[in-house]
Enzyme design. Structure first.
Site, mmCIF file in Angstrom:
data_model
loop_
_atom_site.group_PDB
_atom_site.id
_atom_site.type_symbol
_atom_site.label_atom_id
_atom_site.label_comp_id
_atom_site.label_asym_id
_atom_site.label_seq_id
_atom_site.Cartn_x
_atom_site.Cartn_y
_atom_site.Cartn_z
ATOM 1 N N ARG A 88 -36.896 29.353 45.824
ATOM 2 C CA ARG A 88 -37.307 27.745 45.358
ATOM 3 C C ARG A 88 -38.507 27.606 46.273
ATOM 4 N NH1 ARG A 88 -34.861 23.757 42.727
ATOM 5 N NH2 ARG A 88 -35.765 22.293 44.000
ATOM 6 N N ARG B 160 -32.402 23.355 53.654
ATOM 7 C CA ARG B 160 -33.578 23.613 52.451
ATOM 8 C C ARG B 160 -34.473 24.555 52.805
ATOM 9 N NH1 ARG B 160 -34.403 19.561 48.768
ATOM 10 N NH2 ARG B 160 -33.559 18.182 50.120
ATOM 11 N N GLU C 4 -25.346 17.482 49.504
ATOM 12 C CA GLU C 4 -25.008 18.350 48.143
ATOM 13 C C GLU C 4 -24.785 19.789 48.427
ATOM 14 O OE1 GLU C 4 -27.283 19.727 44.282
ATOM 15 O OE2 GLU C 4 -27.921 18.079 45.078
ATOM 16 N N SER D 165 -23.194 21.898 42.180
ATOM 17 C CA SER D 165 -23.706 21.039 40.977
ATOM 18 C C SER D 165 -22.934 21.692 39.545
ATOM 19 C CB SER D 165 -25.227 21.055 40.846
ATOM 20 O OG SER D 165 -25.459 20.041 39.904
ATOM 21 N N ARG E 246 -26.703 27.331 52.778
ATOM 22 C CA ARG E 246 -26.141 26.105 53.075
ATOM 23 C C ARG E 246 -24.734 25.901 53.289
ATOM 24 N NH1 ARG E 246 -28.463 21.168 49.044
ATOM 25 N NH2 ARG E 246 -30.417 22.140 49.739
#
Length: 428
Positions: free
Chosen positions: A264, A279, A353, A356, A394
């Site tokens: 990303r 991140r 988070e 998902s 993460r």
């Protein structure tokens, strides 16, 4: 994409989609789309009429020539020439209108479920479940960066030196933990009937358009211009694209899983979550993807199932977490209903988070042209679903921080020990 036939059926459907676009923060005009659709269909009718007329005259010219009536045939050729001129103008106009329609249609969002909360951002997501209690520490808390450096699990400064900001090296036991949580997730999914895939990480633009990550997600995706390919941010893209353009059998839901690197660009996140591994540009995910019949009951049941799979993994990792119903303003274009799972991260003094789950109905399958035959033999588009079973590094943040001890050692959850040669604790 949205079914245009359904959208044309009534004004209420158009108003519903426009409201959803506004709630999701997508700049698209449904009235403009409908006007282009009407114009496109009228032009198509006119083009087909002219083509039919031209073909009819062409046949008559052939007959006249065979009968020796050359003067009348020549006169009719002039008509055909005029028709070809009109046809060329109309076809060019139709291409322009069709291109404008296609560009606008690519922005139209999926509708959202009736139980999706309305809100502007993740601050408006609604907690629906909480499992476990955040630990209370009787000693000064260390964050995952300090713990990782103490145990030589990763090296962020050298990652930045080599590859720039938001990059890192995993080293030693950090690599072992990184791989262990992925393998635990894969073993869990295999027990539940998922088929494992190793997928391409570079895909064509078409694959990202078909899975509805483009056009709105281009700024988050790394491009390889000379190849006209893109690095995927999730294996959902190649897993769904595996069946693109095919007619498949979903008598039983197709359950797919992959462990892959993901990338990303994190455009727009400057200054946000800059410390540590929360991140980053490169990470690994174990992804669940399901294709099933176009039944809302079936896909809702499967959404609960894949969410439960992710919860089960967190329970095996002995981590406190909560499940959030994602609001309209925090949802992507393609999503009908979504849950986020947030895991307690002591250094942030908050849940972050980590997972998902999404139900996309047939939105993705329409764009990817993935169909099946129902019990009556009718061709229908599948429903698709996806879930992050685990994302690393993460997940290492809560794993290290929640299980830290006063002496700096880190307890290994029982479920991970078989993947670490029975290691029970990381000791300095």
């Amino acid at each position: 994409m949205i079914d245009m036939k359904w959208l044309r059926e009534c004004k209420e459907n158009q108003l519903q989609v426009q409201l959803t676009a506004d709630q999701k923060g997508i700049q698209v005009s449904i009235p403009e789309l409908m006007a282009l659709d009407e114009k496109r269909r009228m032009l198509l009718q006119e083009v087909e009429r002219l083509r039919q007329e031209r073909n009819q005259f062409t046949q008559e010219i052939g007959t006249l020539m065979r009968e020796g009536n050359r003067d009348q045939a020549q006169h009719m050729k002039q008509y055909v020439k005029e028709i070809n001129g009109q046809l060329s103008v109309q076809e060019n106009t139709m291409r322009e209108v069709d291109n404008a329609f296609t560009e606008l249609m690519a922005l139209v969002p999926n509708i959202v479920s009736p139980d999706t909360p309305v809100g502007d951002s993740d601050q408006d997501n609604v907690e629906i479940k909480k499992v476990g209690e955040p630990p209370a520490f009787a000693f000064p808390l260390r964050d995952h960066v300090e713990l990782g450096e103490m145990h030589r699990m990763f090296d962020i400064p050298r990652g930045v030196k080599t590859a720039g900001s938001r990059n890192y090296y995993l080293t030693g036991v950090g690599v072992q933990l990184h791989r262990a949580v992925q393998q635990l997730a894969l073993d869990l999914l295999m027990e539940k009937g998922f088929t494992l895939f190793d997928v391409p990480l570079m895909v064509r633009t078409e694959a990202l358009m078909n899975t509805a990550f483009f056009p709105l997600g281009k700024d988050q995706t790394f491009h390889i211009p000379e190849e006209d390919k893109w690095l995927v941010g999730t294996s959902e893209v190649p897993l769904v694209s595996y069946y693109s353009g095919e007619i498949i059998d979903v008598t039983e839901p197709l359950k797919l899983a992959a462990a892959s690197l993901c990338f990303r660009s994190e455009i727009g996140s400057a200054g946000k979550d800059v410390r540590g591994l929360y991140r980053v540009h490169q990470f690994a995910k174990v992804e669940q993807v399901i294709l099933c019949e176009a039944s809302l009951d079936t896909s809702e049941k499967l959404l609960q199932e894949i969410t439960t799979n992710a919860e089960e993994l967190l329970q095996l990792l002995e981590l406190p977490y909560r499940v959030m119903a994602v609001c309209t303003g925090d949802m992507s274009q393609k999503t009908y209903k979504q849950y986020d799972i947030e895991t307690w991260m002591p250094s942030r003094e908050a849940y972050g988070e980590t997972h998902s789950s999404s139900n996309l109905l047939d939105f993705q399958a329409r764009r990817s042209n993935i169909r099946y035959r129902d019990h009556d033999g009718n061709m229908r588009y599948c429903h698709t679903l996806n879930n992050t079973a685990v994302a690393s590094p993460r997940i290492l943040i809560p794993l290290l921080e929640n299980h830290q001890q006063a002496d700096g050692s880190i307890m290994i959850p029982r479920a991970l020990r078989p993947y670490l040669n029975g290691l029970e604790r990381l000791i300095l």
